[in-house]
Design a protein around this motif. Sequence first.
Motif, mmCIF file in Angstrom:
data_model
loop_
_atom_site.group_PDB
_atom_site.id
_atom_site.type_symbol
_atom_site.label_atom_id
_atom_site.label_comp_id
_atom_site.label_asym_id
_atom_site.label_seq_id
_atom_site.Cartn_x
_atom_site.Cartn_y
_atom_site.Cartn_z
ATOM 1 N N GLN A 138 -8.751 -38.666 -53.468
ATOM 2 C CA GLN A 138 -9.881 -39.490 -53.017
ATOM 3 C C GLN A 138 -10.899 -38.677 -52.222
ATOM 4 O O GLN A 138 -12.095 -38.914 -52.328
ATOM 5 N N GLN A 139 -10.440 -37.736 -51.427
ATOM 6 C CA GLN A 139 -11.359 -36.921 -50.628
ATOM 7 C C GLN A 139 -12.295 -36.127 -51.544
ATOM 8 O O GLN A 139 -13.496 -36.059 -51.302
ATOM 9 N N PHE A 140 -11.752 -35.555 -52.606
ATOM 10 C CA PHE A 140 -12.580 -34.803 -53.545
ATOM 11 C C PHE A 140 -13.596 -35.714 -54.223
ATOM 12 O O PHE A 140 -14.768 -35.382 -54.337
ATOM 13 N N LEU A 141 -13.129 -36.868 -54.683
ATOM 14 C CA LEU A 141 -14.029 -37.809 -55.359
ATOM 15 C C LEU A 141 -15.141 -38.277 -54.419
ATOM 16 O O LEU A 141 -16.295 -38.424 -54.837
ATOM 17 N N MET A 142 -14.813 -38.474 -53.150
ATOM 18 C CA MET A 142 -15.836 -38.861 -52.161
ATOM 19 C C MET A 142 -16.850 -37.728 -51.980
ATOM 20 O O MET A 142 -18.056 -37.974 -51.876
ATOM 21 N N GLU A 143 -16.366 -36.498 -51.964
ATOM 22 C CA GLU A 143 -17.258 -35.345 -51.835
ATOM 23 C C GLU A 143 -18.243 -35.295 -53.005
ATOM 24 O O GLU A 143 -19.448 -35.084 -52.815
ATOM 25 N N ILE A 144 -17.745 -35.501 -54.202
ATOM 26 C CA ILE A 144 -18.602 -35.500 -55.394
ATOM 27 C C ILE A 144 -19.612 -36.641 -55.315
ATOM 28 O O ILE A 144 -20.802 -36.459 -55.621
ATOM 29 N N MET A 145 -19.162 -37.816 -54.900
ATOM 30 C CA MET A 145 -20.071 -38.962 -54.776
ATOM 31 C C MET A 145 -21.179 -38.671 -53.764
ATOM 32 O O MET A 145 -22.352 -38.969 -54.016
ATOM 33 N N GLU A 146 -20.831 -38.060 -52.637
ATOM 34 C CA GLU A 146 -21.832 -37.732 -51.621
ATOM 35 C C GLU A 146 -22.848 -36.733 -52.156
ATOM 36 O O GLU A 146 -24.055 -36.876 -51.923
ATOM 37 N N ILE A 147 -22.380 -35.722 -52.869
ATOM 38 C CA ILE A 147 -23.296 -34.727 -53.442
ATOM 39 C C ILE A 147 -24.213 -35.394 -54.466
ATOM 40 O O ILE A 147 -25.420 -35.138 -54.486
ATOM 41 N N ASN A 148 -23.653 -36.257 -55.299
ATOM 42 C CA ASN A 148 -24.475 -36.976 -56.283
ATOM 43 C C ASN A 148 -25.506 -37.869 -55.610
ATOM 44 O O ASN A 148 -26.651 -37.974 -56.075
ATOM 45 N N GLU A 149 -25.125 -38.519 -54.508
ATOM 46 C CA GLU A 149 -26.074 -39.360 -53.771
ATOM 47 C C GLU A 149 -27.187 -38.518 -53.168
ATOM 48 O O GLU A 149 -28.366 -38.881 -53.244
ATOM 49 N N LYS A 150 -26.830 -37.383 -52.574
ATOM 50 C CA LYS A 150 -27.838 -36.476 -52.015
ATOM 51 C C LYS A 150 -28.797 -36.008 -53.108
ATOM 52 O O LYS A 150 -30.001 -35.924 -52.890
#
Length: 167
Positions: A91-103
């Motif tokens: 989940q931590q990795f997926l959250m990191e990817i989501m944050e980068i995509n949002e940015k």
Amino acid sequence: MLGKERAGPVSNRAFAVDTAKLQNRYQQLQRLVHPDFFSQRSQTEKDFSEKHATLVNDAYKTLLAPLSRGLYLLKLHGVEIAEGTDYAMDQQFLMEIMEINEKLAEAQSEAAMKEIESIVRAKQKELSDNVSKAFEQDDFEKAKEILTKMRYFSNVEEKIKLKKIPL
């Protein structure tokens, strides 16, 4: 592609590749099989040239990029990553990817884009180093997990390229 036969700079099936040697070998092979050198030859020789020039190009592209090279090495060892699988991503990795995509979605300036690009490049370098170690240790499950993460970052890289193209 490249199997057990001697294949130049990567015949040992190692993940780490000397890209200068790879490029040099690619150019040597292209000089041997490029269709331009077969224009006055028989149809059989022309067909041979086209087939082998394509194989040389495909092998070069596969081995040059860390993600495709890693996926190819996994395949040589009988391990594949099915398209569209998350391979039990944490989940931590997926959250990191989501944050980068949002940015990335919110990025309006060139500076913001460069910052995201820099983060992604650093992550890909770290993952590439880690997958190299996994292959050195013949830990194909670890390599599979890391390559799946690299695929996510590769998708972000593609989004960055698309966003840079003015419409």
